[in-house]
Design a protein around this motif. Sequence first.
Motif, PDB file in Angstrom:
ATOM      1  N   HIS A   1       0.792  -1.234   0.000  1.00 40.53           N
ATOM      2  CA  HIS A   1       0.000   0.000   0.000  1.00 40.53           C
ATOM      3  C   HIS A   1       0.825   1.285   0.000  1.00 40.53           C
ATOM      4  N   ILE A   2       2.110   1.204   0.284  1.00 41.91           N
ATOM      5  CA  ILE A   2       2.907   2.431   0.314  1.00 41.91           C
ATOM      6  C   ILE A   2       3.398   2.787  -1.092  1.00 41.91           C
ATOM      7  N   ASN A   3       3.643   4.074  -1.292  1.00 44.98           N
ATOM      8  CA  ASN A   3       4.117   4.556  -2.590  1.00 44.98           C
ATOM      9  C   ASN A   3       5.435   5.310  -2.489  1.00 44.98           C
ATOM     10  N   ASN A   4       5.570   6.130  -1.466  1.00 46.05           N
ATOM     11  CA  ASN A   4       6.749   6.985  -1.347  1.00 46.05           C
ATOM     12  C   ASN A   4       7.629   6.517  -0.187  1.00 46.05           C
ATOM     13  N   ILE A   5       8.884   6.244  -0.493  1.00 45.30           N
ATOM     14  CA  ILE A   5       9.811   5.646   0.469  1.00 45.30           C
ATOM     15  C   ILE A   5      11.068   6.510   0.588  1.00 45.30           C
ATOM     16  N   SER A   6      11.519   6.711   1.826  1.00 46.24           N
ATOM     17  CA  SER A   6      12.770   7.421   2.081  1.00 46.24           C
ATOM     18  C   SER A   6      13.693   6.542   2.913  1.00 46.24           C
ATOM     19  N   ILE A   7      14.965   6.881   2.908  1.00 46.70           N
ATOM     20  CA  ILE A   7      15.973   6.074   3.608  1.00 46.70           C
ATOM     21  C   ILE A   7      16.905   6.977   4.406  1.00 46.70           C
ATOM     22  N   ILE A   8      17.239   6.538   5.618  1.00 46.37           N
ATOM     23  CA  ILE A   8      18.274   7.174   6.429  1.00 46.37           C
ATOM     24  C   ILE A   8      19.391   6.153   6.619  1.00 46.37           C
ATOM     25  N   HIS A   9      20.563   6.471   6.142  1.00 38.90           N
ATOM     26  CA  HIS A   9      21.671   5.518   6.213  1.00 38.90           C
ATOM     27  C   HIS A   9      22.427   5.594   7.539  1.00 38.90           C
ATOM     28  N   THR A  10      22.123   6.589   8.357  1.00 37.33           N
ATOM     29  CA  THR A  10      22.748   6.693   9.666  1.00 37.33           C
ATOM     30  C   THR A  10      22.157   5.645  10.609  1.00 37.33           C
ATOM     31  N   PRO A  11      22.971   4.905  11.345  1.00 33.92           N
ATOM     32  CA  PRO A  11      22.425   3.903  12.276  1.00 33.92           C
ATOM     33  C   PRO A  11      21.612   4.566  13.385  1.00 33.92           C
ATOM     34  N   LEU A  12      20.381   4.089  13.584  1.00 39.37           N
ATOM     35  CA  LEU A  12      19.495   4.668  14.586  1.00 39.37           C
ATOM     36  C   LEU A  12      19.032   3.674  15.637  1.00 39.37           C
ATOM     37  N   TYR A  13      19.246   2.382  15.395  1.00 39.66           N
ATOM     38  CA  TYR A  13      18.631   1.357  16.245  1.00 39.66           C
ATOM     39  C   TYR A  13      19.595   0.193  16.409  1.00 39.66           C
ATOM     40  N   ILE A  14      19.607  -0.376  17.602  1.00 35.46           N
ATOM     41  CA  ILE A  14      20.431  -1.548  17.868  1.00 35.46           C
ATOM     42  C   ILE A  14      19.529  -2.684  18.326  1.00 35.46           C
ATOM     43  N   CYS A  15      19.534  -3.773  17.586  1.00 31.72           N
ATOM     44  CA  CYS A  15      18.799  -4.964  18.014  1.00 31.72           C
ATOM     45  C   CYS A  15      19.796  -5.932  18.638  1.00 31.72           C
ATOM     46  N   TYR A  16      19.346  -6.601  19.672  1.00 25.89           N
ATOM     47  CA  TYR A  16      20.215  -7.517  20.406  1.00 25.89           C
ATOM     48  C   TYR A  16      19.890  -8.957  20.054  1.00 25.89           C
ATOM     49  N   GLU A  17      20.923  -9.725  19.875  1.00 29.55           N
ATOM     50  CA  GLU A  17      20.784 -11.158  19.646  1.00 29.55           C
ATOM     51  C   GLU A  17      21.029 -11.879  20.966  1.00 29.55           C
ATOM     52  N   SER A  18      20.006 -12.576  21.443  1.00 31.77           N
ATOM     53  CA  SER A  18      20.102 -13.249  22.725  1.00 31.77           C
ATOM     54  C   SER A  18      19.844 -14.739  22.561  1.00 31.77           C
ATOM     55  N   LEU A  19      20.458 -15.520  23.395  1.00 31.10           N
ATOM     56  CA  LEU A  19      20.245 -16.970  23.354  1.00 31.10           C
ATOM     57  C   LEU A  19      18.829 -17.357  23.756  1.00 31.10           C
ATOM     58  N   SER A  20      18.118 -16.441  24.429  1.00 29.85           N
ATOM     59  CA  SER A  20      16.756 -16.737  24.883  1.00 29.85           C
ATOM     60  C   SER A  20      15.691 -16.049  24.046  1.00 29.85           C
ATOM     61  N   SER A  21      16.079 -15.415  22.934  1.00 32.07           N
ATOM     62  CA  SER A  21      15.114 -14.684  22.118  1.00 32.07           C
ATOM     63  C   SER A  21      14.185 -15.650  21.389  1.00 32.07           C
ATOM     64  N   LEU A  22      13.081 -15.094  20.855  1.00 27.19           N
ATOM     65  CA  LEU A  22      12.095 -15.916  20.161  1.00 27.19           C
ATOM     66  C   LEU A  22      12.702 -16.612  18.956  1.00 27.19           C
ATOM     67  N   THR A  23      13.555 -15.901  18.224  1.00 24.31           N
ATOM     68  CA  THR A  23      14.164 -16.497  17.036  1.00 24.31           C
ATOM     69  C   THR A  23      15.210 -17.539  17.400  1.00 24.31           C
ATOM     70  N   ALA A  24      15.877 -17.355  18.536  1.00 25.78           N
ATOM     71  CA  ALA A  24      16.912 -18.303  18.947  1.00 25.78           C
ATOM     72  C   ALA A  24      16.322 -19.561  19.565  1.00 25.78           C
ATOM     73  N   THR A  25      15.099 -19.467  20.070  1.00 21.54           N
ATOM     74  CA  THR A  25      14.462 -20.619  20.730  1.00 21.54           C
ATOM     75  C   THR A  25      13.350 -21.184  19.854  1.00 21.54           C
ATOM     76  N   LEU A  26      13.597 -21.284  18.572  1.00 20.64           N
ATOM     77  CA  LEU A  26      12.599 -21.798  17.640  1.00 20.64           C
ATOM     78  C   LEU A  26      12.290 -23.261  17.944  1.00 20.64           C
ATOM     79  N   ASN A  27      10.993 -23.579  17.995  1.00 15.80           N
ATOM     80  CA  ASN A  27      10.558 -24.947  18.225  1.00 15.80           C
ATOM     81  C   ASN A  27       9.526 -25.326  17.169  1.00 15.80           C
TER      82      ASN A  27
END
Length: 282
Positions: free
Chosen positions: A188-214
Motif C-alpha cells: 500500500h505504500i508509494n513513497n519511500i525514504s531512507i536514512i543511512h545513519t544507524p538509529l537502532y540496535i537490536c540484540y541477539e540473545s540466546l533466549s530470544s524468540l528467534t533463537a528458541t525456535l521450536n
Amino acid sequence: MLISVIIPHKNSPKKLDRLLTSIPDQKNIEIIIVDDNSDACLRPGRTDFINSNVIHLDNINDNNAGTARNLGLQNACGEWIIFADADDKFIKENFLLLLNTLYEEKKSDIIFYKCLALKEETEEASNRASLYSNLLYVGADEYKNIAYNWLVPWGKAIRKDIIIKNNIKFDSRMASNDVMFSTRLAYHINNISIIHTPLYICYESLSSLTATLNPAKAYDRLGALVDRNEFLMKNQVKIKKDYGFTYFFKSKPLIYNMKKYKLYIKWMIVTIQVMSESILNK
C-alpha cells in the motif's frame, strides 16, 4: 503528536529500562508500552519510567507480540508510528536526526533507517540486522523491494494514516506475526525514504524468540509464509530476492519433524506458482 513508539513487553523490565533511556524525553514523542501477560514480579511499574509521556497498556486478550502491537496502534496519537522490541534500544544521539527528518517530511509513507546488532551476552557485533540494513544500499527503482523484504517491525517509521486507511494489522501468531503486516504495508505504500545513519540496535540473545525456535513456532512461521505467498500471487506482485525464503530455510529442519505436512506442501505449491508466474511488480 509527531511520533508514537510502540513497545510490546514481556518479562524483561531491565531491558525495557535500557530501551526507554535511549528515547529522547520530548513532548512530541509518546511511548506506548503494552505488557503482554508478564509474570507479576516482572511487570514494569507504571510510575517508574524516566520518560514523561508514557502510556501503559495490558494485553489481556491474547499472548503474543502481534496483538500487543495492535493494541498499541489503537491507542496511538502520533502522526508517525515506530515499533521497538523491549530488549533492543535506539542510538539516542542519532534519534534526533530521525525526529528532524519526520518534522520536515511531507511526502514519504515510510522511512527506513539503518540498524546495527549486538550479542546480548558479550556486546560483540552480530549479523542479525545485516540482512535488512544491506537492503538500504540500492537504487531508488528498487525501494519497493526494500519494503517487501523488511519483514521485521523495527527499523522503519510509518505514517499512521497508511496503516489506519488500509486496516493493516499484525497477526495473532506466536512467531512471525509481523510478516503479513509488513507485506500488506509494502503493497500500500508509494513513497519511500531512507536514512543511512544507524538509529537502532537490536540484540541477539540466546533466549530470544528467534533463537528458541521450536516446532510450534516453526509451524506459525510456515503459516505466515504461505499467507504471504498467496497475497503476493493474488495481487500479482513479484519480488526480487524474496527474503521470505530465508525465514523458511531457517525453520526447515523443524518443519520436517512436524506431523502437519499439509501446510508445508501448500507452501511449496504456492511458492512454485509465485516463482513461475510471469507477473510484474505493482
